[in-house]
Structure formats: C-alpha cells, structure tokens
Write a protein that holds these residues in place. Structure first.
Motif: not given
Length: 294
Positions: A134, A137-138, A140, A143, A145, A147-149, A152, A256, A259
């Motif tokens: 988590r 993901i927040s 990096t 990503l 938008p 891919d990030r969504r 998450q 991650t 990432l």
C-alpha cells in the motif's frame, strides 16, 4: 546525491561511532536496505529511515534464533542500531564463504523456526503483509493514474480476503520474507537464515507461499525443487484453500517492490511496468517471466 554516495556517508558516520574503519568498504547491495562489507570481517546494514524499532528487533531475533540452535547471521560490535540521519545501521559478523541456498534449505530452516515459541520480550508484531504494498503504490512516481487506481483496489480486495483466511496451521513466529535468496550455505553444508527484518507472528503458510509462487507464478523454482521443498517441510501450501489469497498478496509485494526500486534505479522501470502489466492480465496467464531487480 546518489543513493550510493548517501549510503557511504551514512556508513562512514556509523563506523566512526562504533570505532570501525570504513576504508575499503565495498557495497554488496544498494536498494531499500543498503548492505556493505567492511574490510574487517563485518557487514553493515543500513535500514530505511525511521526503522530503528525494526532494526533493533532484527538484532534481538538473531540472538534468539542463535540461542535456539538455528544458524543465522549474528550481531557484531553492538547490540543496538546506530542511527545516522534517521537511518538505523546494524553490524553483523561476516559469514564464511558460501553460496545461495536451495528451496529445501529454506524449508528445513523454516520447519525449525516454526516449531519455536517466541519469547514475549521479542515483541513480534502480527503479520501485516499488505502494509508495504500500500505504501509503495501510494509513493511511487511511475504509475499511470489508471494503474495506481487498479492496484489500490486490488490491494483493498486482498485485504478483505486476508481477513477471512480459512483455518490452517497453528500461528507461529515467521521469517516473513522466506525465499531461497535469504539462505546461504557454507562449504561445510551449514545453512544460514538471512534478512530477519520482516520477522513477525502469524500463519506459517505465509513463509511457505514464497517458494510456491516462485514455482507457479514465475517458474524460477522447478517442479523437482518444489517437491523437495514440500517433502522437507512436510506440507504443500498450494493444497490449502487460502493459498490463492496469500499468493496474490505475495505477487503484489513483488510487483510493488519493483516499483520501489525503479523509483531510484531508472533501468528497472521497464521491469516494474512489465510486472504491473502481468498482474493486470495484459501479458497472458501464469507463469510469467520476471527479471530480478537490484
């Protein structure tokens, strides 16, 4: 300032505090944790910012496992982390000449560790396998938008599934990052357990799933090697109904991690995106071909 230069400055300051020479130190790995080999038979490990409690627990776990007869890395010079610029530095006795362990080697060490009762003084935290993904993901910057969504939401689903894991083996002390890369075998055949920063308490299946994922997800553990792993430990975690959940979490952690590394090492960006694409179903079915990142 590059990560390597910053790491060397921290190393030199820590060595001054404990009276060790930093001259001639060579980097073993510069990543999330930086590891240096000193010229005096000592290995220095530089942890992430504000990870003093983790580093202190790692030292305590190493002492506990050694007292219980499990071969592992051993603290040297000081029993407490040295803190430089908010980053903990621990010192360890260098292992004798060694080579990477096998899947069966990690299974044997896990079987020993899982049978122990950890003392309350260790203060082992409960397994929280989705905290790191988590955060990564927040944080990096690589990503898109979309891919990030997606990642998450995927982490949200895995969190809910983890809370509903079916019953399995009795909970115990876990290594937390148990794969064959965290085992070293010396010339006499003694296997040493490495990298104790993720030690925690929870379902032993978590320590078994890493090797299973390397077999089924990335095909870097062969069928014969996985059979040896299961025979040595005595359990095939893939037969447990909760395997898909823990495997999914492990895969997300591997994605991650790439990432995180790619944020500091641009040459790893293509691999990080490739792993995201695999997880999102853009690269076909498992097994996937993933290249190691530093």
């Amino acid at each position: 300032m590059s990560a390597a230069v910053q790491s060397r400055h921290i190393l030199e300051a820590a060595c001054r505090q404990v009276g060790l020479p930093a001259e001639g130190a060579e980097p073993i790995r510069i990543a999330g944790n930086a590891i240096w080999r000193l010229a005096v038979g000592i290995v220095a490990r530089i942890g992430r910012p504000d990870a003093q409690a983790v580093a202190a627990r790692e030292l305590a776990v190493a002492r506990w496992l050694t007292e219980e007869g499990i071969s592992t890395v051993r603290p040297a010079v000081t029993d407490r982390p040295v803190v430089v610029d908010g980053r903990p530095v621990t010192f360890w006795a260098e292992l004798p000449p060694h080579q990477p362990g096998t899947a069966a080697d990690i299974a044997a060490l896990l079987k020993q560790m899982h049978q122990l009762t950890p003392p309350d003084a260790l203060g082992l935290p409960p397994l929280e396998p989705l905290a790191k993904p988590r955060r990564r993901i927040s944080e990096t910057g690589l990503l898109s938008p979309d891919d990030r969504r997606w990642l998450q939401e995927h982490a949200d689903q895995l969190t809910a599934d983890f809370a509903r894991l079916p019953a399995g083996l009795p909970p115990c002390a876990l290594h937390g990052d148990a794969w064959d890369g965290n085992v070293a075998v010396d010339a006499d055949g003694t296997a040493y357990l490495l990298d104790l920063e993720n030690t925690c308490y929870g379902p032993p299946e978590w320590d078994l799933v890493s090797t299973a994922v390397k077999h089924l997800t990335t095909a870097t553990v062969t069928a014969a090697e996985y059979e040896d792993f299961c025979a040595t430990y005595g359990v095939d975690v893939t037969a447990w109904p909760g395997y898909p959940v823990l495997a999914g979490i492990r895969e997300l952690r591997m994605v991650t991690f790439a990432l995180q590394i790619a944020d500091e090492h641009p040459h790893a960006r293509a691999e990080a995106q490739h792993r995201v694409d695999c997880l999102r179903g853009r690269k076909g079915a498992r097994p996937w071909t993933w290249t190691a990142v530093p």
